[in-house]
Motif scaffolding. Structure first.
Motif, short mmCIF file in Angstrom:
data_model
loop_
_atom_site.label_atom_id
_atom_site.label_comp_id
_atom_site.label_asym_id
_atom_site.label_seq_id
_atom_site.Cartn_x
_atom_site.Cartn_y
_atom_site.Cartn_z
N ARG A 21 0.82 -1.22 0.00
CA ARG A 21 0.00 0.00 0.00
C ARG A 21 0.85 1.26 0.00
N GLU A 22 1.84 1.35 0.84
CA GLU A 22 2.67 2.55 0.92
C GLU A 22 3.46 2.76 -0.37
N LEU A 25 1.08 4.08 -2.96
CA LEU A 25 0.80 5.49 -2.69
C LEU A 25 1.94 6.38 -3.18
N GLU A 26 3.16 5.95 -3.01
CA GLU A 26 4.30 6.73 -3.52
C GLU A 26 4.22 6.89 -5.03
N ARG A 29 1.73 9.43 -6.07
CA ARG A 29 2.16 10.79 -5.75
C ARG A 29 3.33 11.27 -6.59
N LEU A 213 -6.03 9.63 -2.52
CA LEU A 213 -4.96 8.81 -3.09
C LEU A 213 -4.64 7.63 -2.17
N GLU A 214 -4.72 7.87 -0.85
CA GLU A 214 -4.50 6.78 0.09
C GLU A 214 -5.51 5.66 -0.12
N ALA A 217 -4.72 3.71 -3.31
CA ALA A 217 -3.67 2.73 -3.05
C ALA A 217 -4.22 1.54 -2.26
N GLU A 218 -5.07 1.84 -1.28
CA GLU A 218 -5.72 0.78 -0.50
C GLU A 218 -6.49 -0.17 -1.42
N THR A 261 0.17 2.43 -11.68
CA THR A 261 0.28 1.96 -10.30
C THR A 261 -0.48 0.65 -10.10
#
Length: 331
Positions: A21-22, A25-26, A29, A213-214, A217-218, A261
């Motif tokens: 997930r992180e 998210l990157e 972004r 955006l979080e 990604a989730e 992504t």
């Protein structure tokens, strides 16, 4: 700190493991000047783990409109003032649509119904439709009929339904802002039953419904946990009369960033262009997405909105030297 694309190259391209997930998210972004790098890496991943073939599909609605659910993006809900009203497609029209789809080179034809879940009448109609299509044309038949019971899952599998579509639509944490008449868990449970029955699972959603955006990604990572065979990626096309009618269209760069992504989160999955790409990306963006991780496409019109003419998409695939996936029966 190691650059996210360096991490993704090692994890996804070399090892075939999706982003967490992180990491997703990157990627979401990343600044605009790095979008080209992201798309190029996603294309490398697609080519390595999926190959150059593109799966082509057509869809048709056997029952349009009048749905009792309140999915806020959907003009087929009977709860909203959108202009779509309940219509049933007859058997001859269904077979003719399947034949026209097969003529484009498509290997998948999806029967869709705007319902919470199928009743006996709809299941019987689908059975007749699947049998008639298989008699008339050599094409895999998929279905999208809402939430299922175990008995209905088993019945569809016995009919020879190749793939079942049931979208999660969005991240679990955002679902309550999109639908209130059923739960994310109910959708998840149907997906698990479909996989256990041996049908291929098609499960994706819609980008641009007010999620962060979080949450985007989730959503990508939750789809990875489900391990669907196919993920249709839609972009919100705000429909008149629905609660989301005033939502802005996703910007092209954000749409491409999302495509890439999702490919890096789902390296081995069929990632399909679905609704909304025409207004979000246009012709140029459609090309960039095909070179940024997409490896499947719906041709022609969608359920209640217009798509690109099939010939334009097929010409694009020929120009990009991306072969159309040949038909292969799996059931």
């Amino acid at each position: 700190m190691t650059d996210i694309l360096t991490i993704a190259r090692a994890r996804v391209l070399d090892e075939g493991r999706g982003l967490d997930r992180e990491q997703a998210l990157e990627c979401l972004r990343l600044p605009g000047e790095r979008l080209g790098e992201l798309l190029a890496l996603a294309h490398e991943v697609r080519m390595k783990w999926c190959g150059p073939e593109v799966e082509v599909e057509g869809i048709v609605s056997v029952k349009t409109g009048g749905c009792p659910e309140d999915c806020h993006f959907c003009s087929q809900s009977g709860r909203f003032s959108s202009p779509v009203r309940a219509v049933w497609l007859d058997l001859d029209e269904l077979v003719r649509a399947a034949e026209e789809t097969a003529a484009t080179g498509a290997t998948e034809f999806c029967i869709v119904a705007a319902v919470r879940g199928p009743d006996r009448r709809l299941m019987d109609q689908v059975r007749q439709g699947v049998e008639a299509i298989h008699r008339a044309v050599d094409i895999n038949v998929a279905c999208s009929l809402g939430m299922l019971t175990q008995e209905q899952v088993d019945e569809l599998a016995a009919m020879g339904v190749h793939r079942y579509n049931h979208n999660l639509e969005t991240a679990r944490s955002h679902f309550g802002e999109v639908v209130t008449t059923h739960t994310w868990q109910e959708r998840w449970d149907t997906c698990l039953m479909v996989r256990a029955a041996g049908m291929e699972l098609c499960c994706g959603g819609i980008v641009g419904m007010g999620e962060t955006l979080e949450q985007r990604a989730e959503f990508a990572v939750q789809l990875g946990e489900l391990e669907p065979d196919e993920v249709p990626l839609n972009f919100l096309n705000p429909r008149p009369g629905t609660p989301f009618a005033g939502h802005p269209v996703v910007e092209g760069a954000d749409a491409l960033r999302t495509i890439a992504t999702f490919r890096l989160a789902l390296p081995r999955t069929i990632l399909r262009y679905a609704g909304g790409r025409e207004i979000t990306l246009g012709d140029l963006g459609t090309r960039e997405g095909m070179l940024g991780g997409i490896n499947a496409i719906i041709v022609g019109n969608y359920l209640t909105t217009l798509g690109r003419p099939p010939a334009r998409d097929l010409e694009l695939l020929d120009e990009l030297r991306m072969p159309i996936k040949a038909l292969s029966r799996t059931l």
